[in-house]
Design a protein around this motif. Structure first.
Motif, PDB file in Angstrom:
ATOM      1  N   LEU A  54       0.826  -1.207   0.000  1.00 39.05           N
ATOM      2  CA  LEU A  54       0.000   0.000   0.000  1.00 39.05           C
ATOM      3  C   LEU A  54       0.860   1.257   0.000  1.00 39.05           C
ATOM      4  O   LEU A  54       1.937   1.295   0.593  1.00 39.05           O
ATOM      5  CB  LEU A  54      -0.925   0.008   1.216  1.00 39.05           C
ATOM      6  CG  LEU A  54      -2.068  -1.013   1.209  1.00 39.05           C
ATOM      7  CD1 LEU A  54      -2.841  -0.947   2.519  1.00 39.05           C
ATOM      8  CD2 LEU A  54      -3.014  -0.768   0.039  1.00 39.05           C
ATOM      9  N   VAL A  55       0.363   2.286  -0.658  1.00 42.56           N
ATOM     10  CA  VAL A  55       1.081   3.546  -0.790  1.00 42.56           C
ATOM     11  C   VAL A  55       1.232   4.232   0.570  1.00 42.56           C
ATOM     12  O   VAL A  55       0.274   4.321   1.338  1.00 42.56           O
ATOM     13  CB  VAL A  55       0.345   4.475  -1.768  1.00 42.56           C
ATOM     14  CG1 VAL A  55       0.960   5.877  -1.760  1.00 42.56           C
ATOM     15  CG2 VAL A  55       0.370   3.900  -3.174  1.00 42.56           C
ATOM     16  N   THR A  56       2.430   4.726   0.852  1.00 43.54           N
ATOM     17  CA  THR A  56       2.668   5.443   2.104  1.00 43.54           C
ATOM     18  C   THR A  56       2.965   6.925   1.887  1.00 43.54           C
ATOM     19  O   THR A  56       2.628   7.754   2.724  1.00 43.54           O
ATOM     20  CB  THR A  56       3.830   4.812   2.888  1.00 43.54           C
ATOM     21  OG1 THR A  56       4.994   4.739   2.038  1.00 43.54           O
ATOM     22  CG2 THR A  56       3.461   3.400   3.351  1.00 43.54           C
ATOM     23  N   SER A 226      -5.996   5.107  -0.491  1.00 41.95           N
ATOM     24  CA  SER A 226      -5.650   3.755  -0.918  1.00 41.95           C
ATOM     25  C   SER A 226      -6.012   2.743   0.157  1.00 41.95           C
ATOM     26  O   SER A 226      -6.480   1.640  -0.140  1.00 41.95           O
ATOM     27  CB  SER A 226      -4.159   3.668  -1.250  1.00 41.95           C
ATOM     28  OG  SER A 226      -3.830   4.507  -2.331  1.00 41.95           O
ATOM     29  N   LEU A 227      -5.801   3.114   1.415  1.00 40.39           N
ATOM     30  CA  LEU A 227      -6.159   2.230   2.526  1.00 40.39           C
ATOM     31  C   LEU A 227      -7.658   1.975   2.545  1.00 40.39           C
ATOM     32  O   LEU A 227      -8.112   0.832   2.735  1.00 40.39           O
ATOM     33  CB  LEU A 227      -5.706   2.875   3.840  1.00 40.39           C
ATOM     34  CG  LEU A 227      -5.781   2.035   5.113  1.00 40.39           C
ATOM     35  CD1 LEU A 227      -4.844   0.850   5.042  1.00 40.39           C
ATOM     36  CD2 LEU A 227      -5.449   2.896   6.335  1.00 40.39           C
ATOM     37  N   VAL A 228      -8.449   3.022   2.324  1.00 41.95           N
ATOM     38  CA  VAL A 228      -9.909   2.889   2.292  1.00 41.95           C
ATOM     39  C   VAL A 228     -10.348   2.017   1.121  1.00 41.95           C
ATOM     40  O   VAL A 228     -11.180   1.105   1.266  1.00 41.95           O
ATOM     41  CB  VAL A 228     -10.571   4.277   2.209  1.00 41.95           C
ATOM     42  CG1 VAL A 228     -12.065   4.154   1.909  1.00 41.95           C
ATOM     43  CG2 VAL A 228     -10.369   5.041   3.515  1.00 41.95           C
ATOM     44  N   ARG A 244      -3.407  -2.562   5.656  1.00 37.79           N
ATOM     45  CA  ARG A 244      -2.646  -2.006   6.770  1.00 37.79           C
ATOM     46  C   ARG A 244      -1.411  -1.333   6.202  1.00 37.79           C
ATOM     47  O   ARG A 244      -0.838  -1.806   5.219  1.00 37.79           O
ATOM     48  CB  ARG A 244      -2.230  -3.110   7.743  1.00 37.79           C
ATOM     49  CG  ARG A 244      -1.730  -2.623   9.099  1.00 37.79           C
ATOM     50  CD  ARG A 244      -1.651  -3.809  10.065  1.00 37.79           C
ATOM     51  NE  ARG A 244      -1.683  -3.350  11.438  1.00 37.79           N
ATOM     52  CZ  ARG A 244      -0.611  -3.265  12.218  1.00 37.79           C
ATOM     53  NH1 ARG A 244       0.572  -3.589  11.742  1.00 37.79           N
ATOM     54  NH2 ARG A 244      -0.735  -2.861  13.467  1.00 37.79           N
ATOM     55  N   LEU A 245      -1.004  -0.235   6.786  1.00 36.85           N
ATOM     56  CA  LEU A 245       0.216   0.395   6.316  1.00 36.85           C
ATOM     57  C   LEU A 245       0.977   1.023   7.474  1.00 36.85           C
ATOM     58  O   LEU A 245       0.395   1.453   8.464  1.00 36.85           O
ATOM     59  CB  LEU A 245      -0.058   1.435   5.228  1.00 36.85           C
ATOM     60  CG  LEU A 245      -0.911   2.671   5.534  1.00 36.85           C
ATOM     61  CD1 LEU A 245      -0.118   3.756   6.239  1.00 36.85           C
ATOM     62  CD2 LEU A 245      -1.495   3.229   4.238  1.00 36.85           C
ATOM     63  N   ARG A 246       2.285   1.011   7.320  1.00 37.89           N
ATOM     64  CA  ARG A 246       3.193   1.668   8.250  1.00 37.89           C
ATOM     65  C   ARG A 246       3.814   2.826   7.490  1.00 37.89           C
ATOM     66  O   ARG A 246       4.407   2.625   6.435  1.00 37.89           O
ATOM     67  CB  ARG A 246       4.265   0.690   8.729  1.00 37.89           C
ATOM     68  CG  ARG A 246       3.712  -0.513   9.479  1.00 37.89           C
ATOM     69  CD  ARG A 246       4.736  -1.621   9.603  1.00 37.89           C
ATOM     70  NE  ARG A 246       5.070  -2.191   8.293  1.00 37.89           N
ATOM     71  CZ  ARG A 246       5.975  -3.154   8.114  1.00 37.89           C
ATOM     72  NH1 ARG A 246       6.625  -3.647   9.149  1.00 37.89           N
ATOM     73  NH2 ARG A 246       6.218  -3.617   6.899  1.00 37.89           N
ATOM     74  N   ALA A 259      -7.752  -0.187   8.326  1.00 39.27           N
ATOM     75  CA  ALA A 259      -9.066   0.181   7.811  1.00 39.27           C
ATOM     76  C   ALA A 259      -9.940  -1.052   7.712  1.00 39.27           C
ATOM     77  O   ALA A 259      -9.454  -2.160   7.454  1.00 39.27           O
ATOM     78  CB  ALA A 259      -8.946   0.840   6.438  1.00 39.27           C
ATOM     79  N   ALA A 260     -11.238  -0.855   7.943  1.00 37.25           N
ATOM     80  CA  ALA A 260     -12.192  -1.951   7.847  1.00 37.25           C
ATOM     81  C   ALA A 260     -13.547  -1.394   7.424  1.00 37.25           C
ATOM     82  O   ALA A 260     -13.931  -0.290   7.838  1.00 37.25           O
ATOM     83  CB  ALA A 260     -12.322  -2.683   9.189  1.00 37.25           C
ATOM     84  N   PRO A 261     -14.296  -2.134   6.607  1.00 41.02           N
ATOM     85  CA  PRO A 261     -15.624  -1.671   6.193  1.00 41.02           C
ATOM     86  C   PRO A 261     -16.615  -1.768   7.342  1.00 41.02           C
ATOM     87  O   PRO A 261     -16.520  -2.658   8.198  1.00 41.02           O
ATOM     88  CB  PRO A 261     -15.994  -2.626   5.057  1.00 41.02           C
ATOM     89  CG  PRO A 261     -15.210  -3.865   5.349  1.00 41.02           C
ATOM     90  CD  PRO A 261     -13.940  -3.413   5.996  1.00 41.02           C
TER      91      PRO A 261
END
Length: 372
Positions: A54-56, A226-228, A244-246, A259-261
């Motif tokens: 995922l993009v940070t 992007s996380l969404v 998930r991202l750091r 993130a979670a729906p």
């Protein structure tokens, strides 16, 4: 559009990757040099969390921010060609839309609905910068209609840059930055509606959002968008890895985003909840160590060393001679830019956390199996 000789550019890119620059300095220098070898109208270099892809962070050339929501939607929620997650699986992780569609880019929804009408671009080249299966960066560059598209030689040039770019991105991630102390209190929570707009946010969430370069009025930055979008893709079974991202903020602080729906009574809800919190050592230590460019064996040795095991104990656990362990440690110290274990511990932990937490923690538990 003419492509110049690339030998000098390749050499300059190699020097740039070892210049000790922070992410901003390296990314902007890379984009400027790339433009000399592979001319393009607009483009974007993005860093990624190597664990999830995922993009940070993003570094743009003539690209507007107000279309980021659509960029994320087309990447994660729309079936299309030359998506980054597909390109990442290729032997040479580069895709040229015109070539990969046999001259029919209109088969791409992204081309029809985003690139041409909103970006004003007709040619796209995408690349994934990876090393040993881990993705550290993404590239997308474009050219308008009326000029020649990207050719196989240019795609090959970009593909061969991957080890160099990964080296520069990883070095930038752990470059010396004076972390800013955060006084955030309470849970940092954001709720994003089905339309992709921020609908609710806690006070702490607003502060964290600002640290990532967004605000409630302008909306979310691309990493959170992007996380969404990835959360929706995961809920739909389109993505195998939970989102998930750091991320290291421009101020030097590490955050973890999840993130979670949110399902309504009909189980069809599309709202997404995002939580942001300061990263704990088990979250970030593996990322920092990976950024040093260690081999898998060296990572194993670092894990035991940071737990306090001496050379003989490490050798016994990994079935290595003490001499071999010491050789590996010497290589590790060189790659991390330190002289001994004490400095290694400081480099991995204290330099990243002590300025924010105000106290040090024992090294045990940094390499929890769940964090790798």
């Amino acid at each position: 559009m003419r492509t110049i000789r690339t030998d000098d550019v390749r050499a300059r890119l190699g020097a740039l990757a070892t210049a000790g620059l922070d992410l901003d300095g390296y990314a902007h220098g890379f984009l400027e040099l790339l433009g000399r070898a592979v001319p393009h109208e607009i483009g974007c270099l993005a860093t990624t969390d190597p664990a999830t892809g995922l993009v940070t962070r993003t570094f743009k050339v003539n690209l507007p921010d107000h279309l980021d929501r659509e960029v994320a939607r087309f990447e994660y929620e729309v079936d299309d060609v030359n998506l980054f997650q597909e390109i990442a699986r290729r032997p040479d992780p580069v895709g040229v839309l015109h070539l990969d569609t046999d001259g029919r880019p209109e088969v791409s929804a992204r081309w029809r609905e985003l690139l041409v009408p909103h970006f004003g671009q007709a040619h796209e080249l995408r690349a994934v910068f990876r090393l040993r299966g881990d993705t550290w960066g993404l590239l997308a560059i474009f050219r308008p209609a009326g000029v020649s598209g990207f050719n196989p030689a240019e795609a090959d040039f970009v593909a061969r840059l991957s080890p160099t770019v990964v080296s520069g991105l990883r070095a930038g991630l752990v470059a010396s930055v004076e972390p800013q102390t955060s006084d955030t209190t309470g849970p940092a929570v954001l709720v994003v509606g089905a339309d992709g707009r921020l609908s609710q946010i806690t006070p702490a969430g607003e502060q964290r959002l600002g640290e990532l370069g967004g605000d409630p009025a302008r909306g979310l930055p691309l990493p959170l968008l992007s996380l969404v979008a990835a959360a929706r893709a995961y809920a739909d079974g389109r993505r195998a890895i939970p989102p998930r991202l750091r991320v290291r903020t421009p101020s030097g602080q590490f955050l973890v985003g999840d993130a979670a729906p949110l399902a309504d009574r009909t189980r069809t809800g599309r709202d997404v909840i995002v939580t942001l919190e300061e990263a704990r050592p088990p979250d970030i230590a593996p990322l920092v160590v990976a950024a040093f460019g260690l081999t898998p064996r060296e990572r194993d040795i670092v894990g035991h060393a940071l737990r306090g095991a001496d050379t003989r104990e490490i050798g016994r656990r990994l079935h290595l001679s003490p001499y071999t362990v010491q050789e590996h440690l010497t290589s590790i110290f060189d790659k991390a830019g330190v002289r001994n274990r004490r400095e290694l511990t400081s480099r991995v932990f204290l330099d990243q956390y002590a300025p924010r937490l105000g106290s040090s923690l024992a090294p045990s538990g940094w390499f929890d199996d769940r964090a790798g």
